[in-house]
Design a protein around this motif. Sequence first.
Motif, PDB file in Angstrom:
ATOM      1  N   LYS A  25       0.823  -1.216   0.000  1.00 19.43           N
ATOM      2  CA  LYS A  25       0.000   0.000   0.000  1.00 19.43           C
ATOM      3  C   LYS A  25       0.854   1.262   0.000  1.00 19.43           C
ATOM      4  N   GLY A  26       2.135   1.125   0.322  1.00 19.80           N
ATOM      5  CA  GLY A  26       3.052   2.258   0.302  1.00 19.80           C
ATOM      6  C   GLY A  26       3.656   2.518  -1.070  1.00 19.80           C
ATOM      7  N   LEU A  27       3.425   1.644  -2.020  1.00 20.05           N
ATOM      8  CA  LEU A  27       3.971   1.831  -3.368  1.00 20.05           C
ATOM      9  C   LEU A  27       3.179   2.895  -4.124  1.00 20.05           C
ATOM     10  N   PRO A  28       3.823   3.590  -5.058  1.00 24.60           N
ATOM     11  CA  PRO A  28       3.115   4.609  -5.846  1.00 24.60           C
ATOM     12  C   PRO A  28       1.908   4.010  -6.577  1.00 24.60           C
ATOM     13  N   GLY A  29       0.797   4.736  -6.557  1.00 25.59           N
ATOM     14  CA  GLY A  29      -0.405   4.314  -7.267  1.00 25.59           C
ATOM     15  C   GLY A  29      -1.287   3.349  -6.504  1.00 25.59           C
ATOM     16  N   ALA A  30      -0.921   3.028  -5.277  1.00 21.26           N
ATOM     17  CA  ALA A  30      -1.692   2.044  -4.496  1.00 21.26           C
ATOM     18  C   ALA A  30      -3.146   2.473  -4.281  1.00 21.26           C
ATOM     19  N   GLU A  31      -3.392   3.768  -4.322  1.00 22.74           N
ATOM     20  CA  GLU A  31      -4.758   4.252  -4.101  1.00 22.74           C
ATOM     21  C   GLU A  31      -5.685   3.901  -5.273  1.00 22.74           C
ATOM     22  N   ARG A  32      -5.117   3.479  -6.397  1.00 23.29           N
ATOM     23  CA  ARG A  32      -5.947   3.081  -7.544  1.00 23.29           C
ATOM     24  C   ARG A  32      -6.532   1.685  -7.365  1.00 23.29           C
ATOM     25  N   LEU A  33      -6.067   0.972  -6.359  1.00 23.50           N
ATOM     26  CA  LEU A  33      -6.543  -0.390  -6.099  1.00 23.50           C
ATOM     27  C   LEU A  33      -7.490  -0.392  -4.909  1.00 23.50           C
ATOM     28  N   ARG A  34      -8.447  -1.320  -4.923  1.00 24.73           N
ATOM     29  CA  ARG A  34      -9.321  -1.547  -3.759  1.00 24.73           C
ATOM     30  C   ARG A  34      -8.728  -2.735  -3.023  1.00 24.73           C
ATOM     31  N   TRP A  35      -8.181  -2.478  -1.867  1.00 30.35           N
ATOM     32  CA  TRP A  35      -7.492  -3.510  -1.091  1.00 30.35           C
ATOM     33  C   TRP A  35      -8.507  -4.310  -0.305  1.00 30.35           C
ATOM     34  N   THR A  36      -8.389  -5.628  -0.356  1.00 32.04           N
ATOM     35  CA  THR A  36      -9.307  -6.467   0.399  1.00 32.04           C
ATOM     36  C   THR A  36      -8.936  -6.408   1.879  1.00 32.04           C
ATOM     37  N   ASP A  37      -9.925  -6.562   2.724  1.00 34.97           N
ATOM     38  CA  ASP A  37      -9.696  -6.554   4.169  1.00 34.97           C
ATOM     39  C   ASP A  37      -9.333  -7.947   4.653  1.00 34.97           C
ATOM     40  N   ARG A  38      -8.710  -8.000   5.814  1.00 34.10           N
ATOM     41  CA  ARG A  38      -8.280  -9.279   6.390  1.00 34.10           C
ATOM     42  C   ARG A  38      -9.385 -10.327   6.474  1.00 34.10           C
ATOM     43  N   PRO A  39     -10.624  -9.976   6.829  1.00 37.16           N
ATOM     44  CA  PRO A  39     -11.665 -11.012   6.882  1.00 37.16           C
ATOM     45  C   PRO A  39     -11.930 -11.658   5.511  1.00 37.16           C
ATOM     46  N   GLY A  40     -11.508 -11.018   4.438  1.00 37.34           N
ATOM     47  CA  GLY A  40     -11.733 -11.548   3.103  1.00 37.34           C
ATOM     48  C   GLY A  40     -10.577 -12.360   2.556  1.00 37.34           C
ATOM     49  N   TRP A  41      -9.555 -12.599   3.354  1.00 34.23           N
ATOM     50  CA  TRP A  41      -8.390 -13.339   2.884  1.00 34.23           C
ATOM     51  C   TRP A  41      -8.637 -14.832   3.039  1.00 34.23           C
ATOM     52  N   HIS A  42      -8.817 -15.486   1.926  1.00 30.39           N
ATOM     53  CA  HIS A  42      -9.093 -16.921   1.910  1.00 30.39           C
ATOM     54  C   HIS A  42      -8.759 -17.470   0.527  1.00 30.39           C
ATOM     55  N   PHE A  43      -8.601 -18.767   0.445  1.00 27.92           N
ATOM     56  CA  PHE A  43      -8.486 -19.453  -0.830  1.00 27.92           C
ATOM     57  C   PHE A  43      -9.876 -19.977  -1.167  1.00 27.92           C
ATOM     58  N   THR A  44     -10.533 -19.374  -2.152  1.00 27.56           N
ATOM     59  CA  THR A  44     -11.817 -19.902  -2.612  1.00 27.56           C
ATOM     60  C   THR A  44     -11.543 -21.191  -3.370  1.00 27.56           C
ATOM     61  N   LEU A  45     -12.186 -22.265  -2.955  1.00 27.95           N
ATOM     62  CA  LEU A  45     -12.039 -23.556  -3.628  1.00 27.95           C
ATOM     63  C   LEU A  45     -13.073 -23.713  -4.724  1.00 27.95           C
ATOM     64  N   ALA A  46     -14.305 -23.330  -4.430  1.00 31.57           N
ATOM     65  CA  ALA A  46     -15.398 -23.399  -5.398  1.00 31.57           C
ATOM     66  C   ALA A  46     -16.408 -22.326  -5.027  1.00 31.57           C
ATOM     67  N   PHE A  47     -16.770 -21.505  -6.001  1.00 28.31           N
ATOM     68  CA  PHE A  47     -17.773 -20.466  -5.779  1.00 28.31           C
ATOM     69  C   PHE A  47     -19.117 -20.992  -6.259  1.00 28.31           C
ATOM     70  N   TYR A  48     -20.112 -20.963  -5.367  1.00 28.53           N
ATOM     71  CA  TYR A  48     -21.421 -21.521  -5.679  1.00 28.53           C
ATOM     72  C   TYR A  48     -22.464 -20.473  -6.050  1.00 28.53           C
ATOM     73  N   GLY A  49     -22.225 -19.226  -5.698  1.00 26.57           N
ATOM     74  CA  GLY A  49     -23.221 -18.190  -5.957  1.00 26.57           C
ATOM     75  C   GLY A  49     -24.430 -18.391  -5.066  1.00 26.57           C
ATOM     76  N   GLU A  50     -25.584 -17.951  -5.555  1.00 22.87           N
ATOM     77  CA  GLU A  50     -26.826 -18.084  -4.783  1.00 22.87           C
ATOM     78  C   GLU A  50     -27.278 -19.539  -4.793  1.00 22.87           C
ATOM     79  N   VAL A  51     -27.351 -20.126  -3.611  1.00 16.45           N
ATOM     80  CA  VAL A  51     -27.765 -21.515  -3.461  1.00 16.45           C
ATOM     81  C   VAL A  51     -29.101 -21.520  -2.714  1.00 16.45           C
ATOM     82  N   THR A  52     -30.088 -22.196  -3.283  1.00 16.40           N
ATOM     83  CA  THR A  52     -31.393 -22.252  -2.636  1.00 16.40           C
ATOM     84  C   THR A  52     -31.301 -23.098  -1.361  1.00 16.40           C
ATOM     85  N   ASP A  53     -32.114 -22.739  -0.391  1.00 13.62           N
ATOM     86  CA  ASP A  53     -32.080 -23.405   0.916  1.00 13.62           C
ATOM     87  C   ASP A  53     -32.255 -24.921   0.812  1.00 13.62           C
ATOM     88  N   ASP A  54     -33.054 -25.384  -0.157  1.00  8.08           N
ATOM     89  CA  ASP A  54     -33.316 -26.816  -0.254  1.00  8.08           C
ATOM     90  C   ASP A  54     -32.080 -27.608  -0.714  1.00  8.08           C
TER      91      ASP A  54
END
Length: 190
Positions: A25-54
């Motif tokens: 974030k200290g590098l030039p131009g860093a403000e042009r990026l949207r940095w993810t927050d710590r709670p969002g740091w994960h390895f997504t294995l499979a994205f399911y999107g909207e899944v119905t309750d059933d």
Amino acid sequence: MRLFAAVLPPEHVVQELAVEVAELKGLPGAERLRWTDRPGWHFTLAFYGEVTDDLVPDLSDRLARAARRTAPFALALSGGGQFGHGKALWTGASGEVEALRLLADRAESAARKAGVPMGEHRRYKAHLTVARSRDSVDVRPYVEALRTFGSRTWTVDELVLVRSHLPRSGVAGEQPRYEPVARWSLGGAG
């Protein structure tokens, strides 16, 4: 529910990544990026999107089986890269990456068998997103800075089903909220 399967790094690894991201974030131009927050740091294995309750109970049963069939494995954060000409900046993985890929394939297969629409299969690329941009951004300096990054190794010992709550306030910079809804030990341990 908007769901995905993930591997969550432990807190000591998250702290190491936080130090690296603070430097980026200290590098030039860093403000042009949207940095993810710590709670969002994960390895997504499979994205399911909207899944119905059933479909959730069958998906959960199948993910539990996928976890039991996968032995715990060693992983570390390592290096970095980009997708989409600077639209996503990420750190990668080292260690037993093939085991992570196998777990991702099993998490995707679990959803398909449970009836979750998945679209076309793409080969899994281990990555943990640290920043995004709506526009193409030259992230080569960030990728170069990440080249030598490596966290301590940890043992991946669980598969997590995560619910994603998209921002609704309209406030610029608001991040999605992530809520683990189920966890399964790998290899049937614990």
